[in-house]
Design a protein around this motif. Structure first.
Motif, PDB file in Angstrom:
ATOM      1  N   GLN A 293      16.244  -1.293 -19.592  1.00 29.34           N
ATOM      2  CA  GLN A 293      17.243  -1.912 -20.464  1.00 29.34           C
ATOM      3  C   GLN A 293      18.283  -0.876 -20.905  1.00 29.34           C
ATOM      4  OE1 GLN A 293      15.785  -3.214 -24.299  1.00 29.34           O
ATOM      5  NE2 GLN A 293      17.169  -4.944 -24.330  1.00 29.34           N
ATOM      6  N   ALA A 294      17.816   0.331 -21.261  1.00 28.10           N
ATOM      7  CA  ALA A 294      18.725   1.390 -21.696  1.00 28.10           C
ATOM      8  C   ALA A 294      19.657   1.821 -20.565  1.00 28.10           C
ATOM      9  CB  ALA A 294      17.923   2.588 -22.203  1.00 28.10           C
ATOM     10  N   VAL A 295      19.161   1.798 -19.320  1.00 27.47           N
ATOM     11  CA  VAL A 295      20.016   2.120 -18.172  1.00 27.47           C
ATOM     12  C   VAL A 295      21.162   1.117 -18.070  1.00 27.47           C
ATOM     13  CG1 VAL A 295      20.129   2.205 -15.651  1.00 27.47           C
ATOM     14  CG2 VAL A 295      18.249   3.324 -16.840  1.00 27.47           C
ATOM     15  N   TYR A 296      20.826  -0.163 -18.181  1.00 27.13           N
ATOM     16  CA  TYR A 296      21.864  -1.194 -18.099  1.00 27.13           C
ATOM     17  C   TYR A 296      22.847  -1.087 -19.262  1.00 27.13           C
ATOM     18  CZ  TYR A 296      19.242  -3.472 -14.351  1.00 27.13           C
ATOM     19  OH  TYR A 296      18.613  -3.754 -13.163  1.00 27.13           O
ATOM     20  N   GLU A 297      22.342  -0.767 -20.457  1.00 20.10           N
ATOM     21  CA  GLU A 297      23.223  -0.597 -21.617  1.00 20.10           C
ATOM     22  C   GLU A 297      24.184   0.566 -21.394  1.00 20.10           C
ATOM     23  OE1 GLU A 297      23.714  -2.332 -24.253  1.00 20.10           O
ATOM     24  OE2 GLU A 297      22.039  -3.750 -24.247  1.00 20.10           O
ATOM     25  N   PHE A 298      23.669   1.652 -20.839  1.00 17.64           N
ATOM     26  CA  PHE A 298      24.487   2.828 -20.568  1.00 17.64           C
ATOM     27  C   PHE A 298      25.562   2.502 -19.533  1.00 17.64           C
ATOM     28  CE2 PHE A 298      24.799   7.042 -18.248  1.00 17.64           C
ATOM     29  CZ  PHE A 298      25.671   7.606 -19.171  1.00 17.64           C
ATOM     30  N   GLU A 299      25.158   1.863 -18.441  1.00 17.13           N
ATOM     31  CA  GLU A 299      26.117   1.506 -17.402  1.00 17.13           C
ATOM     32  C   GLU A 299      27.143   0.500 -17.917  1.00 17.13           C
ATOM     33  OE1 GLU A 299      23.184   2.155 -13.509  1.00 17.13           O
ATOM     34  OE2 GLU A 299      23.635   0.132 -14.227  1.00 17.13           O
ATOM     35  N   LYS A 300      26.695  -0.417 -18.764  1.00 14.65           N
ATOM     36  CA  LYS A 300      27.616  -1.405 -19.334  1.00 14.65           C
ATOM     37  C   LYS A 300      28.661  -0.733 -20.218  1.00 14.65           C
ATOM     38  CE  LYS A 300      26.603  -3.920 -22.898  1.00 14.65           C
ATOM     39  NZ  LYS A 300      25.996  -4.899 -23.831  1.00 14.65           N
ATOM     40  N   SER A 301      28.229   0.244 -21.028  1.00 17.72           N
ATOM     41  CA  SER A 301      29.174   0.930 -21.907  1.00 17.72           C
ATOM     42  C   SER A 301      30.208   1.714 -21.107  1.00 17.72           C
ATOM     43  CB  SER A 301      28.419   1.859 -22.867  1.00 17.72           C
ATOM     44  OG  SER A 301      27.772   2.904 -22.157  1.00 17.72           O
ATOM     45  N   ILE A 302      29.788   2.308 -19.973  1.00 16.37           N
ATOM     46  CA  ILE A 302      30.728   3.030 -19.124  1.00 16.37           C
ATOM     47  C   ILE A 302      31.753   2.062 -18.520  1.00 16.37           C
ATOM     48  CG2 ILE A 302      30.981   4.373 -17.015  1.00 16.37           C
ATOM     49  CD1 ILE A 302      28.274   5.628 -17.577  1.00 16.37           C
ATOM     50  N   LEU A 303      31.256   0.962 -17.955  1.00 14.48           N
ATOM     51  CA  LEU A 303      32.147  -0.022 -17.341  1.00 14.48           C
ATOM     52  C   LEU A 303      33.087  -0.640 -18.372  1.00 14.48           C
ATOM     53  CD1 LEU A 303      32.957  -1.635 -14.829  1.00 14.48           C
ATOM     54  CD2 LEU A 303      31.133  -3.269 -15.392  1.00 14.48           C
TER      55      LEU A 303
END
Length: 484
Positions: free
Chosen positions: A385-395
């Protein structure tokens, strides 16, 4: 009984080694591969250079030039209630770090107790107490008291680094909360500046409405005079009267919007409703400074929300190690020293009343490990979940910058066209009035010209406001605002 004791003494070490080996065998827990995050970003923004100069690194005091706005931001950073709530959350995270650090250090405490007990005579303890003398001519007192005082210590040896990883995760959570505060600061500054520019725009709208009302009032007088001279009709008079009344009503609506916008700013800076100091006269002439976007990879270190998500991801990875360590046996040491006697007067009689103990223990899960398996699976799910949150914040950050850079460019072109439109319609007001006086056009053309001129001025003000707000939003999207 004696044979049993001899057997335990002879085979105790073997039994201990066997238990340790069994524990280590069963401590092997499940393993899952960590999901790796994707940090890849384009080398530059669309149609932008690869220059690394970045306006997001500017301190907000250097970015904003209006002293009234700077004063409002300064007040908000001290008094805003939401920001102060976040500061308390940072203190909570800081205290959690201290608590986690203390868990892998030795615990030292002290204690004292007093106890009284009466056991039955036909029990092992009762028979011993009844027949065994303490000294010649003395028996155990009945009921038997027990007084003790001493110092006790315990320490869990962190051989699997479970406690240290837990502490490191708490540190990362603390750093994440700081970045969360920084992100809140950027949003707060952007919201205050946007509201401030909205307020200046409303002031200018009100000024244009008042100017237009003056023109329309003069036009209404002219129409009434022409009606008396039989050069205009009652319909023309009524249409101009209706236009004046409409704009008078609009004036009160704008005045109400000004009050509400002032109070919105007052709320953001944490004070009671009052006048907001500002200079609205030069709003239209406000110059737009150049914004330097730098390169996309700079978002990873400039934007607080991206750094916050990255800290959360690092903490999630450590929490997996903590959860996995629960499958392994834990090794603990306990020790204590003190005084103990059935009568307080004997507490000072040493070494007779001296008591001490030292215990080493190894404890690990053997069967029914569903709980720790669930914790481990949960930790893995949270890491994903944290990986997706991190990638989402970058995008999200990258798209925000791209959209806002495009918006600034289009607003610049739109403003230039609207500026020419306002100039043309302003000149047409006098021209239409002269033509009407010479009976070369109808009154309705004068009315429409005045209406269009007012609308174009309001649109020009709105476009200037959108330009200023877009400039601030690009600054925030680039990661600026939290560093003063």
């Amino acid at each position: 009984m004696i044979k049993t004791i001899k057997f335990m003494a002879k085979h105790g070490k073997l039994l201990l080694v066997l238990l340790i080996n069994v524990g280590l065998f069963y401590s092997c827990g499940p393993t899952k591969d960590l999901k790796q995050e994707n940090k890849n970003l384009p080398e530059n923004y669309s149609r932008q250079s690869t220059d690394t100069i970045n306006s997001g690194t500017l301190k907000w005091r250097d970015f904003f030039h209006d002293p009234n706005l700077v004063k409002l931001i300064d007040t908000a950073l001290v008094n805003n209630q939401e920001l102060n709530i976040m500061l308390q959350q940072i203190d909570v995270a800081k205290n959690e770090v201290k608590a986690r650090k203390g868990e892998y250090l030795p615990f030292l405490g002290y204690g004292a107790s007093a106890e009284v007990e009466k056991v039955g005579e036909y029990t092992r303890n009762g028979a011993v107490e009844k027949n065994l003398d303490i000294k010649d001519g003395e028996e155990f007192p009945e009921p038997l008291a027990d007084y003790s005082a001493g110092i006790f210590a315990s320490w869990e040896l962190d051989i699997w680094k479970k406690l240290r990883n837990s502490k490191k995760a708490a540190v990362l959570e603390y750093l994440s909360s700081i970045e969360g505060k920084n992100f809140m600061v950027t949003r707060l500054i952007a919201e205050i500046s946007d509201s401030y520019y909205e307020l200046l725009a409303l002031d200018n709208q009100l000024a244009f409405i008042e100017q237009n009302l003056e023109l329309q009032s003069n036009a209404l007088k002219m129409i009434r005079i022409q009606k008396q001279a039989a050069r205009a009709t009652e319909l023309a008079v009524r249409r101009f009267e209706a236009e004046v009344l409409k704009n008078q009503s609009h004036k009160f609506e704008v005045q109400q919007e000004i009050i509400e916008m002032e109070n919105k700013i007052n709320f953001l800076i944490g004070r009671q409703p009052q006048h907001i100091d500002r200079n609205s006269e030069d709003f239209i002439q406000t110059q737009m400074d150049t914004i330097y976007a730098g390169i996309p990879s700079q978002l990873l270190r400039n934007r607080p929300d991206i750094r916050q998500a990255e800290y959360e991801l690092q903490a999630a990875k450590l929490n997996i190690k903590v959860a996995r360590a629960n499958f392994y046996p834990s090794l603990g040491l306990k020790a204590g020293i003190g005084l103990q006697a059935f009568n307080p007067k004997y507490l000072t009689s040493t070494p007779e009343s001296l008591m001490y103990k030292a215990v080493g223990e190894i404890v690990g899960p053997l069967i029914n490990r569903n709980a720790i398996k669930a914790q481990y699976n949960t930790a893995n799910a949270k890491q994903v979940q944290a990986v997706y949150e991190f990638e989402k914040s970058i995008l999200k950050g990258y798209i925000e910058v791209v959209n806002l850079l495009s918006k600034m460019e289009n607003l610049k072109k739109s403003y230039e066209l609207k500026e020419n439109q306002v100039k043309a319609l302003t000149e047409s007001i006098d021209l239409s009035t002269q033509l009407f006086q010479s009976a070369r056009i109808e009154y309705i053309e004068v009315l429409f010209t005045q209406r269009e001129a007012l609308q174009s001025r309001i649109e020009l003000v709105e476009t200037k406001k959108d330009q200023l707000m877009a400039r601030v939003n690009v600054y925030q999207a680039l990661g600026g605002g939290w560093n003063n």
